[in-house]
Design a protein around this motif. Structure first.
Motif, PDB file in Angstrom:
ATOM      1  N   SER A  66       0.825  -1.197   0.000  1.00  0.00           N
ATOM      2  CA  SER A  66       0.000   0.000   0.000  1.00  0.00           C
ATOM      3  C   SER A  66       0.868   1.260   0.000  1.00  0.00           C
ATOM      4  N   ILE A 312      -5.912   4.919  -5.682  1.00  0.00           N
ATOM      5  CA  ILE A 312      -7.067   4.105  -5.304  1.00  0.00           C
ATOM      6  C   ILE A 312      -6.628   2.693  -4.942  1.00  0.00           C
ATOM      7  N   ALA A 313      -5.705   2.132  -5.751  1.00  0.00           N
ATOM      8  CA  ALA A 313      -5.218   0.777  -5.466  1.00  0.00           C
ATOM      9  C   ALA A 313      -4.520   0.724  -4.106  1.00  0.00           C
ATOM     10  N   LEU A 316      -7.146   0.816  -1.350  1.00  0.00           N
ATOM     11  CA  LEU A 316      -7.883  -0.449  -1.249  1.00  0.00           C
ATOM     12  C   LEU A 316      -7.044  -1.523  -0.574  1.00  0.00           C
ATOM     13  N   ILE A 319      -6.992  -0.779   3.144  1.00  0.00           N
ATOM     14  CA  ILE A 319      -8.274  -1.147   3.751  1.00  0.00           C
ATOM     15  C   ILE A 319      -8.372  -2.662   3.932  1.00  0.00           C
ATOM     16  N   LEU A 320      -7.882  -3.411   2.926  1.00  0.00           N
ATOM     17  CA  LEU A 320      -7.881  -4.869   3.033  1.00  0.00           C
ATOM     18  C   LEU A 320      -7.032  -5.332   4.212  1.00  0.00           C
TER      19      LEU A 320
END
Length: 333
Positions: A66, A312-313, A316, A319-320
């Motif tokens: 991330s 965005i990736a 995400l 968040i995962l």
């Protein structure tokens, strides 16, 4: 060609080894309280769920990933390419597609006649981007789906919408040709032509094909007629777009090529008969090359930004990692 508009952002990657060094120096060590779980003189408690260790390691990888994705987004990645821009007009080509129910026959290498025609037209338009393409749909009536345009995305979108029987079960060839001519007359293109793809004879409409061909010839517009499909008994699977009724079986495929040849010869065009997708591709390729003209063009640099996708990736992935740590491990990042 990919590049970065802010390459100095990658200096932030030095924060990873710096963080590890500080952790090694115990400046960022977690507060822990040692505890021993076990009975007096008994066996010490050891957790049996080893999968937690692997899941925890996986979360650490996700956090690093991330961070990397966000750094790449901060570096502002961009892909540049050279796009050809035509500064002069090429040929205007108007395709007329027969949508009578017989075009649903499956005799072009076990593919539907109309679908094969659509695929070939799309392939050739993609590879000959200097011309402007238009689209007339032919049935009991005619309809201009796309006037001559250089916007191939619109052309392809409307091409996909064409289905057998969508505007009746006839073949108003004369109406289709005259409609195409009317939309080409006002064009300032140096060359104009009509390509008619059909598997039958004229059996509807208000304008006789010979009259339409004479109109086309008077306006110096060549007509190329392509008779598509085999002769004899052929399989067919037709879905009536008005009622949804499905008809499957065989039909007798046979038509008089004489009038179609006459239409082409009047205007200085040609008539072809094709029974395979390869023959159709070769035929249309020959027609487009015959009608092509020299064009002036230039190149411009087009840039496409990708920072938002990496951002965005990265979010995400973070968040995962949070969901796994919070729900599965019962921890917080």
């Amino acid at each position: 060609m990919p590049s970065f508009q802010n390459p100095y952002a990658f200096l932030c990657l030095l924060l990873i080894p710096l963080f590890l060094i500080l952790r090694k120096l115990k400046l960022f060590s977690k507060i822990t309280f040692p505890a021993v779980l076990g009975n007096w003189n008994g066996r010490i408690f050891t957790p049996k769920n080893k999968s937690r260790k692997y899941v925890s390691a996986f979360c650490r990888i996700l956090k690093i990933l991330s961070f990397l994705l966000i750094i790449i987004a901060y570096a502002d990645p961009v892909v540049t390419r050279q796009e050809k821009i035509y500064t002069s007009l090429g040929t205007d080509i108007m395709f007329i597609l027969d949508t009578s129910p017989s075009m649903a026959a499956y005799d072009i290498e076990d593919n539907q006649r109309l679908e094969t025609a659509k695929n070939t037209v799309k392939f050739l338009a993609t590879n000959h981007d200097g011309a402007r393409y238009g689209l007339v749909v032919l049935g009991s009536n005619t309809s201009v789906f796309v006037p001559p345009t250089s916007n191939h995305n619109i052309f392809f979108k409307k091409l996909e919408e064409i289905q057998p029987g969508m505007i009746g079960d006839g073949s108003a060839i004369g109406d289709g040709i005259s409609t195409a001519v009317c939309h080409l007359v006002s064009s300032s293109a140096p060359k104009k032509c009509i390509i008619l793809l059909t598997d039958g004879e004229n059996n509807g409409g208000q304008v006789h094909p010979q009259t339409a061909a004479n109109l086309s010839n008077a306006n110096k517009i060549n007509i190329y007629v392509v008779g598509i499909g085999t002769r004899g008994t052929v399989p067919i699977h037709y879905v009536d777009p008005a009622t949804g009724k499905v008809s499957s079986g065989t039909i007798i495929s046979n038509f008089n090529a004489g009038p179609l040849k006459q239409i082409a010869s009047v205007t200085g065009g040609k008539y072809f008969e094709v029974t395979t997708a390869e023959e159709l591709n070769t035929t249309l390729e020959k027609v487009i090359k015959t009608e092509s003209v020299a064009q002036n063009f230039t190149y411009k640099t087009v840039s496409e930004l990708y920072y938002d996708r990496f951002l965005i990736a990265g979010m995400l992935v973070f968040i995962l990692a949070w969901i796994i740590k919070h729900l599965f491990l019962g921890e917080l990042i």
